[in-house]
Design an enzyme around this catalytic site. Structure first.
Site, mmCIF file in Angstrom:
data_model
loop_
_atom_site.group_PDB
_atom_site.id
_atom_site.type_symbol
_atom_site.label_atom_id
_atom_site.label_comp_id
_atom_site.label_asym_id
_atom_site.label_seq_id
_atom_site.Cartn_x
_atom_site.Cartn_y
_atom_site.Cartn_z
ATOM 1 N N GLY A 55 55.124 -18.766 15.396
ATOM 2 C CA GLY A 55 56.207 -18.956 14.094
ATOM 3 C C GLY A 55 54.609 -17.707 13.334
ATOM 4 O O GLY A 55 53.188 -17.900 13.883
ATOM 5 N N CYS A 82 52.006 -20.253 20.953
ATOM 6 C CA CYS A 82 51.368 -19.546 20.057
ATOM 7 C C CYS A 82 50.665 -20.363 18.717
ATOM 8 O O CYS A 82 49.674 -21.067 19.418
ATOM 9 C CB CYS A 82 52.732 -18.113 20.206
ATOM 10 N N TYR A 83 51.700 -19.950 17.702
ATOM 11 C CA TYR A 83 51.764 -20.957 16.588
ATOM 12 C C TYR A 83 51.892 -22.332 17.133
ATOM 13 O O TYR A 83 50.847 -23.884 16.820
ATOM 14 C CB TYR A 83 52.426 -20.735 15.245
ATOM 15 N N HIS A 169 52.689 -16.309 24.749
ATOM 16 C CA HIS A 169 54.185 -16.681 24.920
ATOM 17 C C HIS A 169 54.485 -16.591 26.727
ATOM 18 O O HIS A 169 54.762 -15.082 26.847
ATOM 19 C CB HIS A 169 54.961 -15.013 24.611
ATOM 20 N N GLU A 171 57.675 -16.509 27.390
ATOM 21 C CA GLU A 171 59.068 -16.437 27.761
ATOM 22 C C GLU A 171 59.151 -14.851 27.754
ATOM 23 O O GLU A 171 60.384 -14.628 27.616
ATOM 24 C CB GLU A 171 59.508 -17.217 25.947
ATOM 25 N N ASP A 227 82.664 -10.019 22.986
ATOM 26 C CA ASP A 227 82.142 -11.561 22.376
ATOM 27 C C ASP A 227 83.824 -12.181 21.813
ATOM 28 O O ASP A 227 84.088 -13.234 22.218
ATOM 29 C CB ASP A 227 80.854 -11.315 21.724
ATOM 30 N N LYS A 369 74.440 -11.408 25.492
ATOM 31 C CA LYS A 369 75.379 -10.957 25.885
ATOM 32 C C LYS A 369 75.651 -11.123 27.615
ATOM 33 O O LYS A 369 77.002 -11.742 28.108
ATOM 34 C CB LYS A 369 75.257 -9.566 25.795
#
Ligand code: XMP
Length: 513
Positions: A55, A82-83, A169, A171, A227, A369
């Site tokens: 954040g 992180c945060y 991070h 991710e 989509d 996607k």
């Protein structure tokens, strides 16, 4: 159906949905929820694990996103990122401070491989850091499991309570072994089995749609793109003939696209849908006349779209729901989350304030996607449709730089058609994330036969990407490019020059406007 789930609590970071997506890559269902969700709600959901995101705030900052520390008593494993890691330390009695040196970017981190979180990870591993504050001292019961020369607590844990935290991070791709760490958390620490698949998403979503819609009437904004096609088929499976798909041909589609869409979704196609095609070309060209500013063009097209839908809805009578194929990058890049607005993009930001429907349904809002494509395959949509390259809602309107006219639409359609044809012939279409022709606003001098020309330049774009949030410029073989350039200049009236766009995203975007 008993569903294994991990939840991500959103503290305002950039990568929240990416974390969720990484968890789903472990075949574990994952949803993002606001950080201040009630404990009661969390208990009801029975997640097997919780992840706190990063954040923008400091835990000491005014208005910092802070949850109650009772969450640590739920007995559910938590990973703070992180945060999120700083918040965990702060709430549990550790010390968070402004780091003497901020760390940004790729950083070598030394990890304790005896930690369950770092099982199978190299002792020195490259991680993506992005922080100003850091944990100076871990809380009492915690052990430090990772550090860098300037970050004393890059990782900490209290395994007895199932609490883990990392300053970096895991991710993002730049954290080379991040996926191993997340998998360790989800599978080993949270004890998930990993039996969730896209078919569960499809099933659950269909059921949720049925509950929400009841006997109501649903209108789907079908553009023919991946989509909205997936959203339409999902809705058709959920509510059948309660659904009407309205396909607005705004005159900004690729060559032949209107007819192709009708062939698939219309009465001759395989799906049992109510299908209405509205030919509104003149109306859109009229509204766009003289408009050159990209955002204004997007807004006009978005607004006109909705007006057309509203009119169709009125004809059908008592339409309660509008379906849109909004996907996650659309949401984030439209600035509807907390990140900066890049373009008022994608069907979302382009919507006018007044929308005459009870509610908008966006069943793909949390998917990337490639996940949408997986869902499409699960739904039995033919591969050639599912793997069709994405096409923006505002269509060629944002691939014509400057004013949109019917003549320019024709030029870009023809050039794009030639480009696609040659790419397919060369057999490289599957290797590219997206490729198209755009019409620049530049005119230049050329010579054709013995005549001077003063015509437009076409820009060719091709990118490799999996999530469309970042993209690399594709290296198209020179023979292909030169053949395309030749054909375009020879076959498309009004074009005398062809350029190739070598920009990646960022700093460029995929589309030109
Ligand atoms: P950008 O240009 O932002 O595009 O890099 C990322 C992806 O989104 C598509 N795109 C859109 N899709 N409505 C859509 O449905 C839009 O307004 C829109 N604008 C861009 C773009 O084609 C690329 O795949």
């Amino acid at each position: 159906m008993e569903k294994e789930m991990v939840i991500v609590l959103d503290f305002g970071g950039q990568y929240n949905q990416l974390i969720a997506r990484r968890v789903r890559e472990c075949n574990v269902y994952c949803e993002v929820h606001p950080y201040n969700i009630s404990l009661e709600k969390i208990r009801q959901m029975q997640p097997k694990g919780i992840i706190f995101t990063g954040g923008p705030n400091s835990v000491y900052g005014e208005g910092a996103a802070v949850c109650g520390k009772e969450i640590f008593e739920l007995g559910i494993p938590i990973l703070g990122i992180c945060y999120g890691s700083q918040l965990m330390a702060y709430l549990l009695g550790g010390k968070v401070a402004t780091a003497p040196v901020s760390e940004y970017g790729r950083t070598e981190v030394e990890v304790n491989t005896n930690s369950a979180l770092f099982k199978g990870v190299s002792e020195m591993t490259v991680c993506w850091m992005s922080h100003t504050d850091y944990i100076e001292k871990a809380p009492e019961e915690f052990q430090v499991t990772a550090h860098t020369p300037v970050c004393p607590v890059a990782g900490m844990e209290c395994p007895e309570k199932g609490l883990y935290a990392v300053q970096f991070h895991p991710e993002v791709m730049h954290t080379v072994e991040g996926m191993t760490m997340l998998r360790n958390f989800v599978m080993d620490i949270c004890g998930c089995n990993g039996d969730w698949k896209m078919d569960s998403f499809v099933e659950t979503t269909i059921r949720a749609i049925q509950e929400k819609v009841g006997t109501g009437k649903v209108l789907c904004a079908l553009s023919g793109g991946v989509d909205s096609s997936v959203a339409a088929v999902l809705l058709a499976k959920a509510v059948g003939k309660q659904l009407t798909c309205v396909f607005v041909d705004h005159g900004l589609l690729r060559k032949n696209e209107g007819d192709e869409v009708e062939a698939v979704f219309g009465p001759e196609g395989p799906y049992e849908l109510n299908f209405i095609r509205v030919n509104a070309q003149e109306r859109f060209y009229g509204k766009l006349a003289g408009v050159t500013e990209p955002e204004q063009k997007r807004k006009i097209i978005g607004e006109e779209f909705i007006r057309v839908f509203e009119e169709e809805a009125k004809k059908i009578g008592a339409v309660d729901f509008l379906v849109q194929g909004t996907i996650y990058p659309d949401v984030i890049e439209s600035g509807l989350g907390k990140s900066a607005t890049i373009k008022s993009h994608h069907n979302v930001g382009g919507l006018p304030d007044y929308v005459d429907f009870k509610e908008i349904i966006e069943p793909l809002r949390m998917l990337f996607k490639d996940e949408v494509r997986k869902a499409g395959l699960e739904l039995g949509i033919p591969e050639h449709l599912v793997f069709r390259q994405p096409f923006p809602g505002p269509g060629l309107g944002i691939r014509i730089i400057g004013e949109v006219t019917e003549e320019k639409v024709h030029m870009v359609q023809e050039a794009d058609y030639i480009y696609r044809e040659e790419i397919a012939k060369a057999g490289i279409d599957k290797k590219l994330g997206q490729y198209f022709a755009a019409l620049t606003n530049m005119r230049s001098v050329g010579v054709m036969g013995d005549e001077r020309t003063y015509d437009y330049a076409i820009a060719l774009r091709a990118v490799c990407t999996s999530d469309f949030m970042t993209a690399d410029c594709a290296e198209i073989p020179w023979e292909v490019l030169s053949k395309v350039a030749n054909r375009i200049v020879n076959e498309v009236k009004g074009v005398n020059r062809v350029l190739y766009d070598c920009t990646s995203k960022p700093p460029g975007t995929i589309e030109f406007e």
